[in-house]
Design a protein around this motif. Structure first.
Motif, PDB file in Angstrom:
ATOM      1  N   TYR A 178      56.843  13.939 -11.223  1.00  0.00           N
ATOM      2  CA  TYR A 178      58.182  13.436 -10.985  1.00  0.00           C
ATOM      3  C   TYR A 178      58.591  13.570  -9.524  1.00  0.00           C
ATOM      4  CZ  TYR A 178      58.190  14.331 -16.024  1.00  0.00           C
ATOM      5  OH  TYR A 178      57.857  14.389 -17.351  1.00  0.00           O
ATOM      6  N   ASP A 179      58.291  14.697  -8.936  1.00  0.00           N
ATOM      7  CA  ASP A 179      58.711  14.929  -7.551  1.00  0.00           C
ATOM      8  C   ASP A 179      58.000  13.971  -6.594  1.00  0.00           C
ATOM      9  OD1 ASP A 179      60.268  16.948  -8.544  1.00  0.00           O
ATOM     10  OD2 ASP A 179      58.917  18.566  -7.941  1.00  0.00           O
ATOM     11  N   ALA A 180      56.698  13.773  -6.796  1.00  0.00           N
ATOM     12  CA  ALA A 180      55.944  12.856  -5.935  1.00  0.00           C
ATOM     13  C   ALA A 180      56.460  11.439  -6.085  1.00  0.00           C
ATOM     14  CB  ALA A 180      54.455  12.915  -6.275  1.00  0.00           C
ATOM     15  N   ALA A 181      56.742  11.022  -7.314  1.00  0.00           N
ATOM     16  CA  ALA A 181      57.269   9.680  -7.535  1.00  0.00           C
ATOM     17  C   ALA A 181      58.630   9.512  -6.874  1.00  0.00           C
ATOM     18  CB  ALA A 181      57.369   9.397  -9.031  1.00  0.00           C
ATOM     19  N   ALA A 182      59.478  10.524  -6.989  1.00  0.00           N
ATOM     20  CA  ALA A 182      60.799  10.450  -6.357  1.00  0.00           C
ATOM     21  C   ALA A 182      60.678  10.363  -4.837  1.00  0.00           C
ATOM     22  CB  ALA A 182      61.639  11.660  -6.757  1.00  0.00           C
ATOM     23  N   ASP A 183      59.739  11.117  -4.253  1.00  0.00           N
ATOM     24  CA  ASP A 183      59.538  11.065  -2.807  1.00  0.00           C
ATOM     25  C   ASP A 183      59.056   9.687  -2.364  1.00  0.00           C
ATOM     26  OD1 ASP A 183      60.296  13.688  -2.584  1.00  0.00           O
ATOM     27  OD2 ASP A 183      58.260  14.499  -2.459  1.00  0.00           O
ATOM     28  N   LEU A 184      58.141   9.091  -3.120  1.00  0.00           N
ATOM     29  CA  LEU A 184      57.667   7.746  -2.788  1.00  0.00           C
ATOM     30  C   LEU A 184      58.796   6.722  -2.897  1.00  0.00           C
ATOM     31  CD1 LEU A 184      54.219   7.835  -4.589  1.00  0.00           C
ATOM     32  CD2 LEU A 184      54.566   7.386  -2.154  1.00  0.00           C
ATOM     33  N   CYS A 185      59.662   6.900  -3.866  1.00  0.00           N
ATOM     34  CA  CYS A 185      60.803   5.993  -4.008  1.00  0.00           C
ATOM     35  C   CYS A 185      61.781   6.162  -2.848  1.00  0.00           C
ATOM     36  CB  CYS A 185      61.507   6.222  -5.338  1.00  0.00           C
ATOM     37  SG  CYS A 185      60.550   5.644  -6.758  1.00  0.00           S
ATOM     38  N   ALA A 186      61.925   7.384  -2.362  1.00  0.00           N
ATOM     39  CA  ALA A 186      62.778   7.605  -1.187  1.00  0.00           C
ATOM     40  C   ALA A 186      62.228   6.836   0.013  1.00  0.00           C
ATOM     41  CB  ALA A 186      62.881   9.093  -0.878  1.00  0.00           C
ATOM     42  N   GLN A 187      60.892   6.838   0.169  1.00  0.00           N
ATOM     43  CA  GLN A 187      60.278   6.040   1.233  1.00  0.00           C
ATOM     44  C   GLN A 187      60.569   4.560   1.028  1.00  0.00           C
ATOM     45  OE1 GLN A 187      56.079   6.884   1.502  1.00  0.00           O
ATOM     46  NE2 GLN A 187      56.391   9.103   1.435  1.00  0.00           N
ATOM     47  N   GLY A 188      60.505   4.123  -0.235  1.00  0.00           N
ATOM     48  CA  GLY A 188      60.808   2.733  -0.539  1.00  0.00           C
ATOM     49  C   GLY A 188      62.239   2.366  -0.205  1.00  0.00           C
ATOM     50  N   LEU A 189      63.169   3.272  -0.459  1.00  0.00           N
ATOM     51  CA  LEU A 189      64.574   3.004  -0.126  1.00  0.00           C
ATOM     52  C   LEU A 189      64.774   2.903   1.380  1.00  0.00           C
ATOM     53  CD1 LEU A 189      66.235   5.389  -2.727  1.00  0.00           C
ATOM     54  CD2 LEU A 189      66.428   2.908  -2.681  1.00  0.00           C
ATOM     55  N   GLU A 190      64.068   3.757   2.124  1.00  0.00           N
ATOM     56  CA  GLU A 190      64.144   3.677   3.587  1.00  0.00           C
ATOM     57  C   GLU A 190      63.577   2.351   4.078  1.00  0.00           C
ATOM     58  OE1 GLU A 190      62.049   7.075   5.012  1.00  0.00           O
ATOM     59  OE2 GLU A 190      63.525   8.519   4.261  1.00  0.00           O
ATOM     60  N   LEU A 191      62.462   1.954   3.505  1.00  0.00           N
ATOM     61  CA  LEU A 191      61.845   0.689   3.890  1.00  0.00           C
ATOM     62  C   LEU A 191      62.758  -0.482   3.537  1.00  0.00           C
ATOM     63  CD1 LEU A 191      59.315  -0.822   4.904  1.00  0.00           C
ATOM     64  CD2 LEU A 191      58.551  -0.901   2.540  1.00  0.00           C
ATOM     65  N   ALA A 192      63.351  -0.442   2.346  1.00  0.00           N
ATOM     66  CA  ALA A 192      64.243  -1.518   1.926  1.00  0.00           C
ATOM     67  C   ALA A 192      65.420  -1.653   2.880  1.00  0.00           C
ATOM     68  CB  ALA A 192      64.748  -1.245   0.509  1.00  0.00           C
ATOM     69  N   ALA A 193      65.922  -0.511   3.352  1.00  0.00           N
ATOM     70  CA  ALA A 193      67.035  -0.556   4.308  1.00  0.00           C
ATOM     71  C   ALA A 193      66.604  -1.204   5.622  1.00  0.00           C
ATOM     72  CB  ALA A 193      67.564   0.849   4.554  1.00  0.00           C
ATOM     73  N   ARG A 194      65.396  -0.857   6.088  1.00  0.00           N
ATOM     74  CA  ARG A 194      64.903  -1.442   7.343  1.00  0.00           C
ATOM     75  C   ARG A 194      64.643  -2.937   7.209  1.00  0.00           C
ATOM     76  NH1 ARG A 194      61.452   3.092   7.387  1.00  0.00           N
ATOM     77  NH2 ARG A 194      59.664   1.747   6.922  1.00  0.00           N
ATOM     78  N   GLU A 195      64.061  -3.315   6.060  1.00  0.00           N
ATOM     79  CA  GLU A 195      63.663  -4.715   5.862  1.00  0.00           C
ATOM     80  C   GLU A 195      64.806  -5.562   5.307  1.00  0.00           C
ATOM     81  OE1 GLU A 195      60.480  -5.993   6.326  1.00  0.00           O
ATOM     82  OE2 GLU A 195      59.819  -4.103   7.210  1.00  0.00           O
ATOM     83  N   GLY A 196      65.861  -4.925   4.844  1.00  0.00           N
ATOM     84  CA  GLY A 196      66.937  -5.674   4.202  1.00  0.00           C
ATOM     85  C   GLY A 196      66.519  -6.253   2.862  1.00  0.00           C
ATOM     86  N   SER A 197      65.627  -5.535   2.145  1.00  0.00           N
ATOM     87  CA  SER A 197      65.086  -6.036   0.879  1.00  0.00           C
ATOM     88  C   SER A 197      65.875  -5.477  -0.301  1.00  0.00           C
ATOM     89  CB  SER A 197      63.608  -5.644   0.750  1.00  0.00           C
ATOM     90  OG  SER A 197      63.126  -5.955  -0.540  1.00  0.00           O
ATOM     91  N   VAL A 198      66.714  -6.322  -0.892  1.00  0.00           N
ATOM     92  CA  VAL A 198      67.470  -5.906  -2.073  1.00  0.00           C
ATOM     93  C   VAL A 198      66.545  -5.676  -3.274  1.00  0.00           C
ATOM     94  CG1 VAL A 198      69.295  -6.545  -3.700  1.00  0.00           C
ATOM     95  CG2 VAL A 198      69.569  -7.021  -1.260  1.00  0.00           C
TER      96      VAL A 198
END
Length: 457
Positions: A178-198
């Protein structure tokens, strides 16, 4: 001036792909028109991939199967990894179509152990993980395949498709990381913010919400599910996100003792949407709806939702507790209705399946459910449940099992030992925000037909 006839299919593929990324339903018509005029196998493959994505967004997996089969038949060794990418899209469709999933599994098995060195290999690995998760293979296998597919977490094919991106991380979470998956999702949220990907933002939010929920971080999970719901309408195929997020939010709210809010979470989805077989994630809402109905005392309604959930899973041969566990909730409702033997038989089935999956969370829950309805040796099952869960990341399940064990010990006169288990379980539940479990009474002197269980909340 219209483009030359020879160049029209290419322009239509380009236009349809742009419409698809913008969430424009016109992409289907554009790509279908392009497909009728395409002769080049590479262009046909790209057209088929775009059209399949558009069909999958609406849940129409069966429509994409012949399109992808035709495109795949025209590709050869000279087309390299594109062949694997098209085959992966075909597998994604066949897995979700009753009567076709055996074809998909045969395709995946034929590839054996993939290294994850190319986009096509990584996409096939994601679907191999889906099969491992949805069948009786040990859940650790799904986690291993998901890890291989994710790699550094920034491969472009995963970013292009929020569904593939989310699936890989869901499988990792289902394996107990669970913790590893949550950390990877946090990276995804950061990437989405940079890319503007809803789409990636919504996918990362709903996926992290499940990882937080299974870990017992209830407030965090509720926040993520609410964010996913807020953005679902802006995402192509947002109904799939909406169903997953509403189901997760309802479960989190129930654990927090917010029954009215949990009812509202599942009722925001119309019944016809929840039962529509074109929405693959509807199984999770059906399970959550059963859970909510059980919590309100509507056990017949709960069983109705859960039977439909089980039927949908059986149609696709995906009846695995790590994919969508429905039996624990059904055991509670059967027990509450006085159908004791049925409850015990279903609990025994769930335990046998969970033993094969060998995941701490599901095995611990199955042991607890079996222990709470057992005619004999219930305490031994509950003690084993606590042992399995201790040290795992499934802290909420551990809290539930400790409270169940403590209550069972008190009912058999072992008050000192029972009080200690109740204390540990309640303190853990309090830290997790599981207020319903925290408030559960320790005095549970009930008859056989008065259920002492609160299995899922």
């Amino acid at each position: 001036e219209p483009p030359p006839a020879a160049g029209l299919p290419g322009l239509l593929v380009e236009l349809g792909t742009a419409e698809l990324h913008a969430g424009d339903p016109a992409s289907v018509t554009t790509l279908e028109r392009a497909g009728r005029g395409v002769t080049d196998p590479v262009l046909r493959a790209h057209c088929a991939l775009g059209l399949a994505t558009a069909y999958h967004v609406g849940g129409f997996y069966e429509l994409s199967v012949p399109v992808l089969e035709e495109a795949l038949a025209e590709l050869g060794p000279e087309h390299g990894d594109l062949t694997l990418v098209v085959e992966a899209a075909l597998v994604a469709a066949e897995i979700s179509v009753p009567g076709r999933f055996e074809n998909a599994r045969a395709r995946l098995a034929a590839h054996g152990e993939l290294a994850g060195a190319t986009p096509g290999e990584r996409l096939l690995l994601i679907h191999q993980a889906s099969v491992a998760n949805a069948t009786l293979a040990p859940i650790a296998r799904a986690g291993e395949l998901a890890r291989r597919a994710i790699g550094d977490g920034a491969t472009p094919e995963q970013l292009a498709s929020p569904f593939a991106w989310s699936l890989a991380r869901i499988h990792l979470a289902c394996s107990g990381e669970y913790d590893a998956a949550a950390d990877l999702c946090a990276q995804g949220l950061e990437l989405a913010a940079r890319e503007g990907s809803v789409p990636i933002y919504a996918a990362a939010s709903v996926t992290r919400g499940w990882a937080h929920l299974w870990a017992g971080r209830l407030d965090d999970s509720g926040t993520d599910f609410a964010e996913a719901l807020r953005h679902a309408e802006l995402v192509p195929g947002g109904q799939l996100v909406r169903l997953m997020a509403a189901a997760g939010l309802a479960e989190a709210l129930l654990a927090q003792g917010r029954l009215a809010d949990a009812v509202a979470a599942v009722e925001q989805i119309p019944e016809e949407v929840a039962v529509d077989r074109n929405h693959a994630t509807g199984i999770h809402l059906l399970r959550a709806r059963g859970q909510v109905r059980a919590a309100t005392g509507d056990h017949e309604g709960a069983l109705s939702s859960l039977r439909l959930c089980a039927q949908r899973l059986a149609e696709l041969d995906m009846d695995s507790p790590t994919w969508c566990g429905w039996r624990a909730v059904a055991v509670e409702s059967l027990w509450a209705l006085g159908r004791v033997e049925e409850a015990r038989e279903l609990a025994a089935t769930e335990l046998a399946v969970a033993e094969q999956k060998a995941g701490a969370s599901m095995l611990g829950q199955a042991l607890r459910v079996a222990g709470e309805v057992a005619a004999t040796d219930g305490i031994a099952l509950l003690e084993r449940s606590v042992d399995v869960l201790t040290g795992s990341q499934a802290r909420l399940q551990e809290a539930r099992s400790r409270v169940a064990l403590g209550a069972a010990l008190r009912r058999t006169g072992q008050r000192v030992q029972g009080r200690e288990q109740l204390r540990i379980g309640r303190e853990l539940a309090h830290r997790l925000g599981a207020r319903l479990l925290t408030e559960r009474r320790s005095e549970e002197h009930t008859s056989e037909l008065q259920s002492p269980m609160y299995l899922v909340c």
